[in-house]
Design a protein around this motif. Structure first.
Motif, PDB file in Angstrom:
ATOM      1  N   PRO A 112       3.620  -4.078  12.530  1.00 17.70           N
ATOM      2  CA  PRO A 112       2.904  -4.280  11.459  1.00 17.70           C
ATOM      3  C   PRO A 112       2.504  -3.264  10.323  1.00 17.70           C
ATOM      4  O   PRO A 112       2.164  -3.415   9.297  1.00 17.70           O
ATOM      5  CB  PRO A 112       1.738  -4.974  12.153  1.00 17.70           C
ATOM      6  CG  PRO A 112       1.865  -4.110  13.443  1.00 17.70           C
ATOM      7  CD  PRO A 112       3.118  -4.170  13.884  1.00 17.70           C
ATOM      8  N   PHE A 113       2.549  -1.839  10.840  1.00 20.67           N
ATOM      9  CA  PHE A 113       2.281  -0.903   9.911  1.00 20.67           C
ATOM     10  C   PHE A 113       3.154  -0.718   8.721  1.00 20.67           C
ATOM     11  O   PHE A 113       2.637  -0.529   7.616  1.00 20.67           O
ATOM     12  CB  PHE A 113       2.593   0.394  10.793  1.00 20.67           C
ATOM     13  CG  PHE A 113       2.589   1.735   9.891  1.00 20.67           C
ATOM     14  CD1 PHE A 113       1.162   2.326   9.524  1.00 20.67           C
ATOM     15  CD2 PHE A 113       3.569   2.325   9.584  1.00 20.67           C
ATOM     16  CE1 PHE A 113       1.087   3.273   8.849  1.00 20.67           C
ATOM     17  CE2 PHE A 113       3.607   3.689   8.883  1.00 20.67           C
ATOM     18  CZ  PHE A 113       2.287   3.959   8.477  1.00 20.67           C
ATOM     19  N   LEU A 114       4.500  -1.110   8.920  1.00 17.87           N
ATOM     20  CA  LEU A 114       5.224  -1.192   7.914  1.00 17.87           C
ATOM     21  C   LEU A 114       5.170  -1.918   6.632  1.00 17.87           C
ATOM     22  O   LEU A 114       5.153  -1.695   5.595  1.00 17.87           O
ATOM     23  CB  LEU A 114       6.677  -1.107   8.312  1.00 17.87           C
ATOM     24  CG  LEU A 114       7.432  -0.187   9.522  1.00 17.87           C
ATOM     25  CD1 LEU A 114       8.517  -0.814  10.052  1.00 17.87           C
ATOM     26  CD2 LEU A 114       7.273   1.265   8.765  1.00 17.87           C
ATOM     27  N   GLY A 115       4.693  -3.287   6.990  1.00 15.67           N
ATOM     28  CA  GLY A 115       3.996  -4.226   5.795  1.00 15.67           C
ATOM     29  C   GLY A 115       2.839  -3.951   5.346  1.00 15.67           C
ATOM     30  O   GLY A 115       2.270  -4.649   4.426  1.00 15.67           O
ATOM     31  N   GLY A 116       1.858  -3.172   6.081  1.00 23.11           N
ATOM     32  CA  GLY A 116       0.557  -3.096   5.566  1.00 23.11           C
ATOM     33  C   GLY A 116      -0.328  -4.239   6.140  1.00 23.11           C
ATOM     34  O   GLY A 116       0.024  -5.275   6.629  1.00 23.11           O
ATOM     35  N   MET A 117      -1.737  -3.888   6.215  1.00 23.62           N
ATOM     36  CA  MET A 117      -2.799  -4.887   6.816  1.00 23.62           C
ATOM     37  C   MET A 117      -2.865  -6.092   6.254  1.00 23.62           C
ATOM     38  O   MET A 117      -2.732  -7.223   7.192  1.00 23.62           O
ATOM     39  CB  MET A 117      -4.035  -4.197   7.042  1.00 23.62           C
ATOM     40  CG  MET A 117      -5.154  -5.096   7.708  1.00 23.62           C
ATOM     41  SD  MET A 117      -6.827  -4.317   7.677  1.00 23.62           S
ATOM     42  CE  MET A 117      -6.419  -3.007   8.910  1.00 23.62           C
ATOM     43  N   LEU A 118      -2.902  -6.109   4.947  1.00 27.86           N
ATOM     44  CA  LEU A 118      -2.997  -7.585   4.233  1.00 27.86           C
ATOM     45  C   LEU A 118      -1.946  -8.423   4.541  1.00 27.86           C
ATOM     46  O   LEU A 118      -2.267  -9.695   5.026  1.00 27.86           O
ATOM     47  CB  LEU A 118      -3.185  -7.241   2.730  1.00 27.86           C
ATOM     48  CG  LEU A 118      -3.257  -8.536   1.875  1.00 27.86           C
ATOM     49  CD1 LEU A 118      -4.749  -9.221   2.295  1.00 27.86           C
ATOM     50  CD2 LEU A 118      -3.548  -8.176   0.438  1.00 27.86           C
ATOM     51  N   ALA A 119      -0.546  -8.020   4.549  1.00 31.05           N
ATOM     52  CA  ALA A 119       0.630  -8.920   4.956  1.00 31.05           C
ATOM     53  C   ALA A 119       0.504  -9.427   6.175  1.00 31.05           C
ATOM     54  O   ALA A 119       0.641 -10.455   6.533  1.00 31.05           O
ATOM     55  CB  ALA A 119       1.697  -8.021   4.363  1.00 31.05           C
ATOM     56  N   ASP A 120       0.145  -8.366   7.102  1.00 28.34           N
ATOM     57  CA  ASP A 120       0.121  -8.722   8.307  1.00 28.34           C
ATOM     58  C   ASP A 120      -1.038  -9.581   8.821  1.00 28.34           C
ATOM     59  O   ASP A 120      -0.951 -10.585   9.476  1.00 28.34           O
ATOM     60  CB  ASP A 120      -0.222  -7.426   9.210  1.00 28.34           C
ATOM     61  CG  ASP A 120      -0.418  -7.566  10.766  1.00 28.34           C
ATOM     62  OD1 ASP A 120       0.245  -8.679  11.250  1.00 28.34           O
ATOM     63  OD2 ASP A 120      -1.239  -6.900  11.576  1.00 28.34           O
ATOM     64  N   LEU A 121      -2.442  -9.543   8.315  1.00 26.58           N
ATOM     65  CA  LEU A 121      -3.448 -10.335   8.748  1.00 26.58           C
ATOM     66  C   LEU A 121      -3.685 -11.588   7.939  1.00 26.58           C
ATOM     67  O   LEU A 121      -4.399 -12.530   8.594  1.00 26.58           O
ATOM     68  CB  LEU A 121      -4.841  -9.313   8.994  1.00 26.58           C
ATOM     69  CG  LEU A 121      -4.688  -8.341   9.841  1.00 26.58           C
ATOM     70  CD1 LEU A 121      -5.880  -7.672  10.101  1.00 26.58           C
ATOM     71  CD2 LEU A 121      -4.382  -8.773  11.289  1.00 26.58           C
ATOM     72  N   GLN A 122      -3.182 -11.700   6.761  1.00 22.51           N
ATOM     73  CA  GLN A 122      -3.451 -13.038   6.173  1.00 22.51           C
ATOM     74  C   GLN A 122      -2.613 -14.198   6.657  1.00 22.51           C
ATOM     75  O   GLN A 122      -2.941 -15.374   6.383  1.00 22.51           O
ATOM     76  CB  GLN A 122      -3.308 -12.544   4.724  1.00 22.51           C
ATOM     77  CG  GLN A 122      -1.788 -12.456   4.167  1.00 22.51           C
ATOM     78  CD  GLN A 122      -1.522 -12.502   2.705  1.00 22.51           C
ATOM     79  OE1 GLN A 122      -2.444 -12.642   2.028  1.00 22.51           O
ATOM     80  NE2 GLN A 122      -0.503 -11.714   2.346  1.00 22.51           N
ATOM     81  N   GLY A 123      -1.373 -13.569   7.147  1.00 25.43           N
ATOM     82  CA  GLY A 123      -0.627 -14.981   7.607  1.00 25.43           C
ATOM     83  C   GLY A 123      -0.403 -14.738   9.209  1.00 25.43           C
ATOM     84  O   GLY A 123       0.397 -15.516   9.774  1.00 25.43           O
ATOM     85  N   GLY A 124      -0.608 -13.672   9.783  1.00 28.52           N
ATOM     86  CA  GLY A 124      -0.310 -13.383  11.269  1.00 28.52           C
ATOM     87  C   GLY A 124       1.094 -13.254  11.467  1.00 28.52           C
ATOM     88  O   GLY A 124       1.645 -14.074  12.536  1.00 28.52           O
ATOM     89  N   VAL A 125       1.646 -12.613  10.734  1.00 25.33           N
ATOM     90  CA  VAL A 125       3.398 -12.351  10.773  1.00 25.33           C
ATOM     91  C   VAL A 125       3.590 -11.560  11.830  1.00 25.33           C
ATOM     92  O   VAL A 125       4.866 -11.343  12.161  1.00 25.33           O
ATOM     93  CB  VAL A 125       3.812 -11.775   9.499  1.00 25.33           C
ATOM     94  CG1 VAL A 125       3.480 -12.576   8.281  1.00 25.33           C
ATOM     95  CG2 VAL A 125       3.245 -10.398   9.171  1.00 25.33           C
ATOM     96  N   ALA A 126       2.751 -10.847  12.372  1.00 27.95           N
ATOM     97  CA  ALA A 126       3.260  -9.961  13.671  1.00 27.95           C
ATOM     98  C   ALA A 126       2.426 -10.409  15.004  1.00 27.95           C
ATOM     99  O   ALA A 126       1.659  -9.721  15.430  1.00 27.95           O
ATOM    100  CB  ALA A 126       2.739  -8.452  13.291  1.00 27.95           C
ATOM    101  N   GLY A 127       2.957 -11.692  15.338  1.00 24.25           N
ATOM    102  CA  GLY A 127       2.366 -12.078  16.737  1.00 24.25           C
ATOM    103  C   GLY A 127       1.296 -13.522  16.450  1.00 24.25           C
ATOM    104  O   GLY A 127       0.742 -13.823  17.587  1.00 24.25           O
ATOM    105  N   GLY A 128       1.019 -13.742  15.373  1.00 23.07           N
ATOM    106  CA  GLY A 128       0.031 -14.936  15.155  1.00 23.07           C
ATOM    107  C   GLY A 128      -1.282 -14.478  15.180  1.00 23.07           C
ATOM    108  O   GLY A 128      -1.886 -13.549  15.402  1.00 23.07           O
ATOM    109  N   GLU A 129      -2.113 -15.566  14.804  1.00 29.69           N
ATOM    110  CA  GLU A 129      -3.537 -15.412  14.907  1.00 29.69           C
ATOM    111  C   GLU A 129      -4.217 -14.508  13.810  1.00 29.69           C
ATOM    112  O   GLU A 129      -5.224 -13.919  14.112  1.00 29.69           O
ATOM    113  CB  GLU A 129      -4.095 -15.164  16.168  1.00 29.69           C
ATOM    114  CG  GLU A 129      -3.889 -16.211  17.217  1.00 29.69           C
ATOM    115  CD  GLU A 129      -4.453 -17.559  16.833  1.00 29.69           C
ATOM    116  OE1 GLU A 129      -5.251 -17.572  16.368  1.00 29.69           O
ATOM    117  OE2 GLU A 129      -3.852 -18.733  17.284  1.00 29.69           O
ATOM    118  N   GLY A 130      -3.444 -14.302  12.751  1.00 31.91           N
ATOM    119  CA  GLY A 130      -4.176 -13.359  11.635  1.00 31.91           C
ATOM    120  C   GLY A 130      -4.987 -14.299  10.804  1.00 31.91           C
ATOM    121  O   GLY A 130      -4.513 -14.705  10.071  1.00 31.91           O
TER     122      GLY A 130
END
Length: 474
Positions: A112-130
């Motif tokens: 998730p570090f590579l895509g940044g926090m916003l991309a990671d947590l707005q859609g849960g792209v790194a394991g769900g529940e973002g």
């Protein structure tokens, strides 16, 4: 360079940045966000900054100075006050490191570090529940290309401000006054005044029960305390790091920064209205949400009344794990550090280094039971793997009604419930928490979200050797 296979069993305290371990002493902290505008010039400027970075050994020396000063004050040999101390650390986002690390083989392996926090947590792209709502984020975290962050700590705003100005001057050319960075914004954090100085704005005592690192911290004394954590779970390529990074990144750590707004009057109103419905006082319900009383005393050691003498007591677990009568399964401290609920005691260890921001609640806010001033927590944590650390805790544990697993037969649907402090309700599940009421019966309580994520980013905090490596363009 190949990935870090030659992991060192010991940690070089002159190489690790001091906020990772043991933490920078601070009454005031500035978070300065910047963008790199000229890569070659920035490398040259970074070289001049490196000698000013506060290492782990520097931080230990500062803590020793503070202890000696307090002893002198208690003996009447010094005037009460604060020692004028300042600390400096630096870290880079994935975007920033892309400008400095050109060889793809040297890029961090960091999910998730590579895509940044916003991309990671707005859609849960790194394991769900973002579940961060992008509409709640401040525009500066969405619109700016953040390449790095400089953390400056001090005994006061004046000390920290002067230190930051000095650090920024290193990125301005000596002869042509040409800068290699662009100022984006600075966020101020500071301890609360007086007796509340060790508490966040809801009133809970902060930074209790940090992971104790093997070889760095004293070993736990009690048989129920969490076991010491191998340093590789916090410091990259150290002993037992489960996800090694390239050799140049040895003895760094991944830094998570979150601005979390706290709706304090609304939270207190909800407590006062909700507690009587479940035969509890507001303080008893508050303790069940956190898993601790506001003094810091663990709920499982003081179930019905606060006992401040237990505030420093860390000798407890959540056994037996088939009941929540002594601590709700979804209590914040149980969600974020499950202790006996999980066999794996290390993989999601994080070290917290946050600090409150914003003014105290005003009388007008108290009277109207509504927030008018921006206040909350500048959450900072370190780990060697964001997916295993912050990301799992927030997305898989705090936000999910079903964690800890296997408890639904005890609580009923939908399970233990969400973390009532930092869980986010923007998913399909009901926003509830299970607990035992004043008659020790399992019930579910409808929650009100009182902590709003306003933005943040993922960073990597390199070692001193790695900073030299980056400044040389290698």
């Amino acid at each position: 360079m190949v990935s870090g296979e030659n992991q060192k069993p010991g940690v070089n305290k002159d190489n690790v940045q001091g906020n990772i371990w043991p933490g920078l002493p601070k009454e005031y902290e500035l978070f300065y966000f910047f963008k790199i505008t000229h890569e070659a010039r920035f490398r040259s400027h970074l070289k001049t900054l490196i000698p000013h970075i506060t290492t782990a050994n520097n931080a230990l020396q500062a803590r020793d100075q503070i202890r000696q000063y307090k002893a002198a004050v208690s003996e009447g040999d010094a005037h009460p006050g604060a020692i004028q101390l300042a600390g400096v650390n630096i870290a880079f986002s994935a975007k920033g490191l892309t400008k400095l690390v050109k060889d793809e083989n040297d890029r961090l392996k960091a999910g998730p570090f590579l895509g940044g926090m916003l991309a990671d947590l707005q859609g849960g792209v790194a394991g769900g529940e973002g579940r961060d709502n992008p509409d709640d984020w401040e525009r500066r975290f969405k619109d700016y290309d953040i390449d790095g962050i400089i953390l400056v700590t001090g005994d006061s705003e004046k000390t920290a401000g002067a230190k930051l100005r000095h650090m920024k001057s290193h990125f301005i050319g000596f002869f042509d006054f040409t800068s290699s960075i662009e100022d984006l914004f600075t966020i101020h954090g500071y301890k609360r005044p007086g007796p509340e100085s060790n508490k966040e704005h809801f009133g809970y005592r902060e930074h209790i029960s940090q992971p104790q690192l093997v070889g760095l911290d004293p070993p736990p004394k009690g048989d129920k305390e969490p076991p010491p954590v191998p340093p590789g779970y916090i410091i990259t390529n150290s002993d037992q790091d489960p996800s090694p990074q390239p050799d140049w990144a040895t003895e760094g750590s991944f830094l998570v920064f979150r601005k979390l707004q706290q709706l304090v009057p609304e939270y207190n109103k909800w407590l006062n209205e909700t507690a009587p419905k479940h035969n509890l006082t507001a303080d008893q319900l508050s303790a069940r949400l956190m898993g601790r009383w506001k003094s810091g005393a663990p709920l499982c050691l003081a179930l019905w009344e606060d006992n401040p003498t237990l505030a420093e007591n860390n000798n407890f677990d959540f056994k037996p794990t088939d009941t929540q009568k002594h601590c709700p399964f979804a209590a914040h401290i149980r969600k974020a550090r499950p202790r006996g609920d999980l066999a794996d005691k290390f993989s999601s260890a994080i070290i917290r280094r946050g600090i409150p921001y914003g003014p105290e609640v005003t009388k007008e806010e108290q009277d109207q039971q509504a927030t008018k001033e921006d206040r909350g927590m500048l959450f900072v944590c370190y780990q060697s793997n964001i997916s295993n650390g912050f990301r799992r805790i927030q997305g898989q544990w705090c936000n999910k009604n079903t964690f800890p697993s296997g408890k639904k037969r005890i609580t009923g649907d939908p399970g233990p419930g969400a973390d009532p402090i930092c869980g986010q309700p923007n998913g399909p599940d009901p926003f509830v928490m299970g607990l035992c009421d004043g008659e020790n019966q399992n019930v579910h309580v409808d929650l009100q979200c009182s902590v709003i994520p306003r933005g943040g980013e993922y960073f990597f905090s390199p070692s001193i050797a790695a900073l030299r490596h980056l400044s040389n363009g290698q």
